[in-house]
Motif scaffolding. Structure first.
Motif, PDB file in Angstrom:
ATOM      1  N   GLU A  52     -10.345  27.458  -9.994  1.00 13.94           N
ATOM      2  CA  GLU A  52     -10.214  29.068 -10.367  1.00 13.94           C
ATOM      3  C   GLU A  52     -11.130  30.054  -9.561  1.00 13.94           C
ATOM      4  OE1 GLU A  52     -12.043  28.652 -14.142  1.00 13.94           O
ATOM      5  OE2 GLU A  52     -14.133  28.924 -13.553  1.00 13.94           O
ATOM      6  N   ALA A  53     -10.810  31.111  -9.585  1.00 11.00           N
ATOM      7  CA  ALA A  53     -11.216  32.298  -8.775  1.00 11.00           C
ATOM      8  C   ALA A  53     -11.302  33.459  -9.526  1.00 11.00           C
ATOM      9  CB  ALA A  53     -10.459  32.503  -7.313  1.00 11.00           C
ATOM     10  N   ARG A  54     -12.448  34.297  -9.120  1.00 12.75           N
ATOM     11  CA  ARG A  54     -12.722  35.545  -9.828  1.00 12.75           C
ATOM     12  C   ARG A  54     -12.391  36.455  -8.570  1.00 12.75           C
ATOM     13  NH1 ARG A  54     -15.663  37.508 -14.162  1.00 12.75           N
ATOM     14  NH2 ARG A  54     -17.077  39.341 -13.468  1.00 12.75           N
TER      15      ARG A  54
ATOM     16  N   CYS B 156      -5.835  33.913 -17.826  1.00 13.43           N
ATOM     17  CA  CYS B 156      -6.764  34.884 -17.133  1.00 13.43           C
ATOM     18  C   CYS B 156      -7.791  35.566 -17.935  1.00 13.43           C
ATOM     19  CB  CYS B 156      -6.013  35.962 -16.270  1.00 13.43           C
ATOM     20  SG  CYS B 156      -4.916  35.140 -14.978  1.00 13.43           S
ATOM     21  N   GLU B 157      -8.802  35.940 -17.466  1.00 12.10           N
ATOM     22  CA  GLU B 157      -9.963  36.595 -18.048  1.00 12.10           C
ATOM     23  C   GLU B 157     -10.185  37.922 -17.291  1.00 12.10           C
ATOM     24  OE1 GLU B 157     -13.080  34.316 -19.499  1.00 12.10           O
ATOM     25  OE2 GLU B 157     -11.686  32.704 -20.399  1.00 12.10           O
TER      26      GLU B 157
ATOM     27  N   HIS C 218     -13.144  42.689 -12.798  1.00 10.91           N
ATOM     28  CA  HIS C 218     -12.624  41.344 -11.830  1.00 10.91           C
ATOM     29  C   HIS C 218     -11.595  40.653 -12.867  1.00 10.91           C
ATOM     30  CE1 HIS C 218     -15.843  42.353  -9.397  1.00 10.91           C
ATOM     31  NE2 HIS C 218     -15.531  41.442  -8.659  1.00 10.91           N
ATOM     32  N   VAL C 219     -10.965  39.861 -12.443  1.00 17.37           N
ATOM     33  CA  VAL C 219     -10.196  39.045 -13.124  1.00 17.37           C
ATOM     34  C   VAL C 219     -10.387  37.474 -12.701  1.00 17.37           C
ATOM     35  CG1 VAL C 219      -8.139  39.092 -11.503  1.00 17.37           C
ATOM     36  CG2 VAL C 219      -7.569  38.080 -13.723  1.00 17.37           C
ATOM     37  N   LEU C 220     -10.682  36.733 -13.728  1.00 13.93           N
ATOM     38  CA  LEU C 220     -10.831  35.314 -13.579  1.00 13.93           C
ATOM     39  C   LEU C 220      -9.660  34.353 -13.663  1.00 13.93           C
ATOM     40  CD1 LEU C 220     -12.956  32.854 -12.951  1.00 13.93           C
ATOM     41  CD2 LEU C 220     -13.153  32.572 -15.635  1.00 13.93           C
ATOM     42  N   ILE C 221      -9.045  33.953 -12.659  1.00 12.67           N
ATOM     43  CA  ILE C 221      -7.780  33.200 -12.692  1.00 12.67           C
ATOM     44  C   ILE C 221      -8.120  32.063 -12.694  1.00 12.67           C
ATOM     45  CG2 ILE C 221      -5.816  32.760 -11.222  1.00 12.67           C
ATOM     46  CD1 ILE C 221      -6.355  35.826 -10.081  1.00 12.67           C
ATOM     47  N   GLY C 222      -7.413  31.045 -13.421  1.00 13.30           N
ATOM     48  CA  GLY C 222      -7.187  29.483 -13.774  1.00 13.30           C
ATOM     49  C   GLY C 222      -6.177  29.545 -12.785  1.00 13.30           C
TER      50      GLY C 222
END
Length: 416
Positions: free
Chosen positions: A84-86, A131-132, A137-141
């Protein structure tokens, strides 16, 4: 205009007496040709028409890569192989018909909606449910592969690609295909013009008073031709008088590419269709090993093909499906059109004798088995409305019991 048919297009070899169904169909296929000319029509009027040339895509579909889901677009390389990445979230969004208008900065993501063009700098979309979003920012699974949730440019059709072939009869879904690649005018064959004539002193109009047989053939055949996309021409009824039959055939030849007649095609004293064709035109009487049907008079009148169908409505209907339809489709530019049948278990018993191919009025029961009409009597027109197709039994002998595989030809396979 299309080419004219040869004078001997219906000729049979010397000595032929009873013609098997497959041989009759093969001779029709080799003896006939397309006679319908071509024209261009607007896309909106092309339904039911037969393509005279391939449809070539003016533009790719889709014209650019786009999002298959609502989510966030980014460069796959931004994930760096992590689960995952932010990523910082860019201002703005891409929507269908409203592109972002800027490139996605490396290591950033942008909001994107279904159908929107993938912005420059992005190649992958994360589904919004994965995503969150918080604090800009967006936290991407992380998606599992580059290009996830995107549609590639031209994945449905490339510019310059032939998307539909010559001879296809255009259905509503084909118009969507044509429109999607930017084609506005469609090359089609002119509608085949087919005239219908009923003959016989005993035939009267439905609703008329007095003795006689109501004309069931003409409304049936005119509707059948219209369902095939042809231009159906009503020649009315002609009594058993040579001059009136001749005048009706002349009207048909003047305005049609083919003529269907019912009655008067055998060798009796009052069978004026065959007599006139034999004396002044050209005719071949094909005694086909088929039930119902048998005689089928095929001839030319003033250079126009004449299909002399049996006078019995059930036989006329079956012969129009099995013999006239593929012949007319070939003349119309659609190529040879053989119905697609399916083998299904029988729900009936029958001991069939060898020698003729048989077509029984049939439909499917609740268990998907083929049941047949209560009587094979060809005068029972009600069996045509009861049926949803035909059960085709082969030329040879056959003992049918419940469960025996038989060939079912749904009426939908004949375009009705």
């Amino acid at each position: 205009m299309g080419k004219r048919l040869r004078d001997d297009c219906f000729a049979l070899p010397p000595g032929i007496r009873w013609t098997p169904v497959d041989e009759a169909l093969a001779r029709l296929r080799t003896g006939l040709d397309c006679v319908a000319g071509t024209e261009e029509v607007p896309l909106g009027t092309a339904a039911g028409r037969i393509l005279a040339a391939p449809v070539i895509a003016r533009r790719a579909n889709p014209p650019a890569a786009n999002a298959a889901v609502d989510g966030y677009a980014f460069a796959f390389a931004s994930l760096g192989g992590a689960d995952e990445a932010r990523l910082p979230l860019m201002t703005g969004r891409a929507a269908a018909g409203r592109p972002l208008g800027a490139a996605v900065t490396q290591g950033h993501a942008v909001r994107i909606l279904t159908g929107a063009e993938i912005p420059e700098g992005a190649d992958t979309v994360a589904l919004q449910e994965d995503c969150e979003v918080a604090g800009g920012h967006v936290l991407i699974g992380a998606p599992r592969k580059r290009g996830a949730n995107t549609r590639a440019a031209g994945e449905d059709a490339a510019a310059g690609e032939a998307v539909l072939d010559t001879g296809r009869r255009l259905a509503p879904q084909d118009l969507a295909r044509i429109a999607s690649v930017g084609v506005e005018r469609v090359p089609v064959h002119r509608r085949l013009r087919v005239a219908v004539l009923s003959t016989g002193d005993e035939v009267i109009e439905p609703g008329a008073d007095g003795p006689g047989i109501f004309d069931a053939n003409r409304p049936m055949l005119l509707a059948f031709l219209a369902a095939q996309g042809f231009e159906a021409i009503d020649l009315g009824r002609a009594p058993d008088r040579a001059a009136e039959v001749r005048a009706a055939l002349d009207r048909g030849a003047a305005g049609a590419d083919a003529i269907l007649t019912t009655g008067g095609a055998s060798d009796g004293d009052e069978d004026h269709v065959s007599k006139i064709l034999r004396a002044e035109g050209r005719v071949e009487t094909w005694r086909i090993a088929v039930k119902p049907g048998r005689p089928l008079a095929l001839g030319l009148w003033r250079g126009v093909p004449v299909f002399g169908l049996p006078g019995n409505p059930v036989a006329a209907f079956v012969c129009s499906l099995i013999f006239a339809r593929p012949a007319l489709m070939l003349m119309a530019g659609a190529g040879w059109s053989a119905p697609e049948g399916v083998m299904l278990p029988a729900a009936f018993e029958k001991r069939k004798k060898p020698g003729r191919r048989e077509y029984l009025r049939a439909r499917l029961d609740a268990g998907g088995r083929v049941e047949v009409f209560r009587s094979e009597g060809s005068g029972l027109i009600g069996g045509l409305s009861w049926a949803t197709g035909l059960c085709e039994l082969p030329d040879g002998a056959l003992d049918v019991v419940p469960g025996t595989p038989v060939r079912f030809l749904p009426f939908a396979a004949f375009g009705i």
